[in-house]
Design a protein around this motif. Structure first.
Motif, PDB file in Angstrom:
ATOM      1  N   SER A 371       0.825  -1.217   0.000  1.00 12.47           N
ATOM      2  CA  SER A 371       0.000   0.000   0.000  1.00 12.47           C
ATOM      3  C   SER A 371       0.855   1.260   0.000  1.00 12.47           C
ATOM      4  O   SER A 371       0.349   2.352  -0.257  1.00 12.47           O
ATOM      5  CB  SER A 371      -0.897   0.000   1.244  1.00 12.47           C
ATOM      6  OG  SER A 371      -0.083   0.033   2.418  1.00 12.47           O
ATOM      7  N   ARG A 373       2.092   2.537   2.616  1.00 10.62           N
ATOM      8  CA  ARG A 373       2.006   3.116   3.964  1.00 10.62           C
ATOM      9  C   ARG A 373       3.047   2.470   4.875  1.00 10.62           C
ATOM     10  O   ARG A 373       3.541   1.378   4.576  1.00 10.62           O
ATOM     11  CB  ARG A 373       0.621   2.858   4.565  1.00 10.62           C
ATOM     12  CG  ARG A 373      -0.521   3.556   3.833  1.00 10.62           C
ATOM     13  CD  ARG A 373      -1.842   3.002   4.347  1.00 10.62           C
ATOM     14  NE  ARG A 373      -2.980   3.606   3.675  1.00 10.62           N
ATOM     15  CZ  ARG A 373      -3.575   4.721   4.077  1.00 10.62           C
ATOM     16  NH1 ARG A 373      -3.141   5.357   5.146  1.00 10.62           N
ATOM     17  NH2 ARG A 373      -4.604   5.201   3.413  1.00 10.62           N
ATOM     18  N   ARG A 376       3.022  -1.234  10.380  1.00 11.81           N
ATOM     19  CA  ARG A 376       2.687  -1.012  11.799  1.00 11.81           C
ATOM     20  C   ARG A 376       2.971  -2.257  12.633  1.00 11.81           C
ATOM     21  O   ARG A 376       3.429  -2.160  13.779  1.00 11.81           O
ATOM     22  CB  ARG A 376       1.212  -0.644  11.928  1.00 11.81           C
ATOM     23  CG  ARG A 376       0.776  -0.362  13.350  1.00 11.81           C
ATOM     24  CD  ARG A 376      -0.368   0.602  13.395  1.00 11.81           C
ATOM     25  NE  ARG A 376      -0.705   0.968  14.756  1.00 11.81           N
ATOM     26  CZ  ARG A 376      -1.829   0.591  15.364  1.00 11.81           C
ATOM     27  NH1 ARG A 376      -2.715  -0.145  14.730  1.00 11.81           N
ATOM     28  NH2 ARG A 376      -2.057   0.967  16.608  1.00 11.81           N
ATOM     29  N   ASP A 418      -0.131  -2.766   7.518  1.00  9.25           N
ATOM     30  CA  ASP A 418       0.232  -1.346   7.515  1.00  9.25           C
ATOM     31  C   ASP A 418      -0.539  -0.609   8.611  1.00  9.25           C
ATOM     32  O   ASP A 418      -1.243  -1.228   9.423  1.00  9.25           O
ATOM     33  CB  ASP A 418       0.068  -0.714   6.122  1.00  9.25           C
ATOM     34  CG  ASP A 418      -1.387  -0.454   5.747  1.00  9.25           C
ATOM     35  OD1 ASP A 418      -2.275  -0.601   6.610  1.00  9.25           O
ATOM     36  OD2 ASP A 418      -1.630  -0.089   4.576  1.00  9.25           O
ATOM     37  N   GLU A 419      -0.428   0.732   8.616  1.00  8.17           N
ATOM     38  CA  GLU A 419      -0.978   1.512   9.734  1.00  8.17           C
ATOM     39  C   GLU A 419      -2.506   1.526   9.790  1.00  8.17           C
ATOM     40  O   GLU A 419      -3.085   2.017  10.752  1.00  8.17           O
ATOM     41  CB  GLU A 419      -0.449   2.953   9.631  1.00  8.17           C
ATOM     42  CG  GLU A 419      -0.841   3.617   8.328  1.00  8.17           C
ATOM     43  CD  GLU A 419      -0.196   4.975   8.137  1.00  8.17           C
ATOM     44  OE1 GLU A 419       0.625   5.359   8.972  1.00  8.17           O
ATOM     45  OE2 GLU A 419      -0.541   5.622   7.134  1.00  8.17           O
ATOM     46  N   THR A 420      -3.164   0.976   8.777  1.00 11.82           N
ATOM     47  CA  THR A 420      -4.636   0.967   8.811  1.00 11.82           C
ATOM     48  C   THR A 420      -5.183  -0.235   9.596  1.00 11.82           C
ATOM     49  O   THR A 420      -6.386  -0.349   9.778  1.00 11.82           O
ATOM     50  CB  THR A 420      -5.224   0.928   7.379  1.00 11.82           C
ATOM     51  OG1 THR A 420      -4.774  -0.274   6.738  1.00 11.82           O
ATOM     52  CG2 THR A 420      -4.796   2.133   6.565  1.00 11.82           C
TER      53      THR A 420
END
Ligand code: SF4
Length: 518
Positions: A371, A373, A376, A418-420
């Protein structure tokens, strides 16, 4: 002119069969004689279908190839390595491959998986020939010397397991391969079975010679039809050419091998549940002792090893235990085929010596997230592995370093988020997964997982819904403690790892303040 199009199921899912047929049709129409080989995948999934052409300089790659690219590839004279927008140069020199240390996967993507002649031409059966020339004790010693530990997740020394079975007195012994690869984000077993099945067959045959077994079974999960087909084809060829069956290579030794299909249970990846299933019973975990090495399949001494453990044996015999143990660090010796999956730009198979860091895998190989991003969290070692935050990305991948940070290497699967990502949802999913897959034998796992889902829901709903959050968090920790200490197998006593790691590392996702772990 020899052209390679993979037959691996990842490549097939991305259109490899259609691409292969279209290349043959286009060549016919243009009157160009070609030989098309369906090789295995190189494990660079973002390039699949990866078409390769043999040239005097080596194999040139083109990918990812789609149907509409084929006429243009012929126009660009790709059959002679001509330039094209999809051209990747010499495949061996693609950095993703060049930086690897492929021992177990040495042939994967290079050979025709079901051609015994191709296998023999690439060091195939050199390990078996060595094994046939030495005593069973010397075979076991070579595996002990290599430092090989079980690649399925438990990391138990393979040579010690073999020695126990070899020393057991019994009229019948078995070799069982655990190919019930059910961990999320893992596919190395599948790739071996689909893309180099002879290496597994050879490894099992060597194990049989070492311990005195005459019958073997490969227990493959039902979700792997291409692996089952490739194994059955390779076993038939090996039998016909006397690398299996009675009088192996005119040695007078016997080893029969069959494939058995699982029925979709995650817990059948646990060795004793697998043995129950293989015996035709419901896949319930057995209490240990007795160890399967002494009372395993049908109550007989049994070597039960994972696909990668067994597939690592031929090169250990062919080149010696000392060669293999030169790779790796500390007590984690040799290589591990790691699998990059989830939200990752360059997903695929990376075989490296133990000691590579998680960060190198995620960024030098994986290229960060798909993505774009920031990463995470990363889950290593399947659905029972903890979620690791960025602060732990410099951890070396070896059994001891991972254990020191509360992690688990498991089967080498690495799933990226990722961060989402919502880590409370991931924690809930871990408990839900356990509730669905629990074999039901012990209470902390069977009931605890269902209560765990409910407690996480209450934490997230919070005081707005009338729940005392700190009390619910304490309850969740208590529950995890009971599951860890009161469950019979890894399913129940490891499910708390992803749950607690999510809670401790990402408390904000649960709507709570950071609370020190107790
Ligand atoms: Fe079965 Fe779960 Fe107990 Fe394992 S921990 S034996 S899966 S109930």
């Amino acid at each position: 002119i020899t052209i390679y199009v993979p037959r691996d199921s990842t490549a097939i899912a991305l259109g490899a069969n259609e691409v292969a047929s279209a290349i043959v049709a286009e060549a016919e129409e243009r009157g160009i004689p070609i030989k098309l080989i369906r090789n295995g995948s190189r494990g660079m999934f973002w390039l699949e279908p990866l078409v390769e052409v043999a040239t005097a300089a080596g194999r040139i790659g083109y990918g990812p190839v789609e149907l509409e690219d084929i006429a243009g590839l012929f126009e660009a004279n790709f059959i002679n390595g001509g330039d094209h927008a999809l051209a990747l140069g010499l495949v061996d020199q693609i950095p993703y491959l060049q930086k690897q240390e492929r021992l177990t996967f040495a042939r994967v993507g290079i050979t025709d998986p079901v051609s015994l002649d191709d296998y023999l031409a690439h060091e195939g059966y050199a390990g078996l020939q060595k094994a046939l020339s030495i005593t069973p004790e010397a075979i076991v010693q070579e595996v002990l010397d290599s430092g090989l530990r079980g690649r399925g997740g438990a990391a138990f020394p393979t040579g010690i397991k073999w020695k126990t079975v070899a020393n057991a007195q019994a009229g019948q012994k078995y070799i069982v391969c655990n190919a019930d690869e059910g961990d999320s984000g893992t596919f190395s077993d599948r790739m071996v079975m689909e893309d180099d099945p002879f290496v597994l067959i050879e490894g099992m045959t060597i194990a049989a010679l070492a311990v005195g077994a005459t019958q073997g079974y490969i227990y493959v999960r039902s979700e792997y039809p291409h692996a089952i087909a490739a194994l059955n084809e390779a076993i038939a060829v090996a039998n016909a050419r006397h690398y299996l069956g009675a009088n192996i290579c005119a040695s007078g030794k016997t080893f029969f091998l069959e494939v058995r299909k699982g029925a979709g249970s995650y817990v059948c990846g646990e060795e004793t549940a697998l043995l129950e299933s293989l015996e035709g019973k419901r896949g319930m975990v057995r209490a240990k002792p007795p160890l399967p090495a002494l009372e395993g399949l049908f109550g007989k001494p049994t070597v039960i090893n994972n696909v990668i453990s067994l597939a690592s044996v031929p090169i250990i015999l062919a080149r010696g235990g000392a060669f293999y143990k030169n790779y790796g660090i500390g007590r984690s010796l040799g290589t591990l085929p790691m699998q990059l999956a989830g939200n990752i730009k360059f997903g695929g198979l990376v075989e490296k010596a133990f000691g590579v860091t998680l960060r190198e895998l995620l960024f030098d190989f994986g290229g960060g997230t798909a993505s774009g991003r920031p990463i995470r969290a990363v889950q290593v070692g399947g659905p029972l592995g903890p979620y690791l935050p960025e602060s732990l990305f410099d951890t070396k991948i070896d059994y001891e370093s991972f254990s020191a940070v509360g992690g688990t290497v498991g089967h080498g699967g690495i799933v990226v988020f990722d961060e989402t990502v919502d880590m409370a949802k991931q924690a809930r999913y871990a408990m839900e997964f356990c509730a669905v897959e629990s074999c039901g034998k012990c209470t902390p796992c069977r009931i605890g997982s269902t209560r765990g889902v409910e407690v996480i829901d209450k934490i997230v709903a919070g005081s707005a819904a009338g729940y005392d959050q700190p009390k619910q968090v304490d309850l969740l920790r208590d529950l995890c403690d009971t599951m860890i200490n009161g469950s019979l197998c890894a399913m129940g006593n490891m499910t708390p790892l992803p749950v607690l790691s999510a809670l401790n590392n990402f408390p904000e996702d649960f709507g709570i303040e950071a609370v020190p772990a107790v």
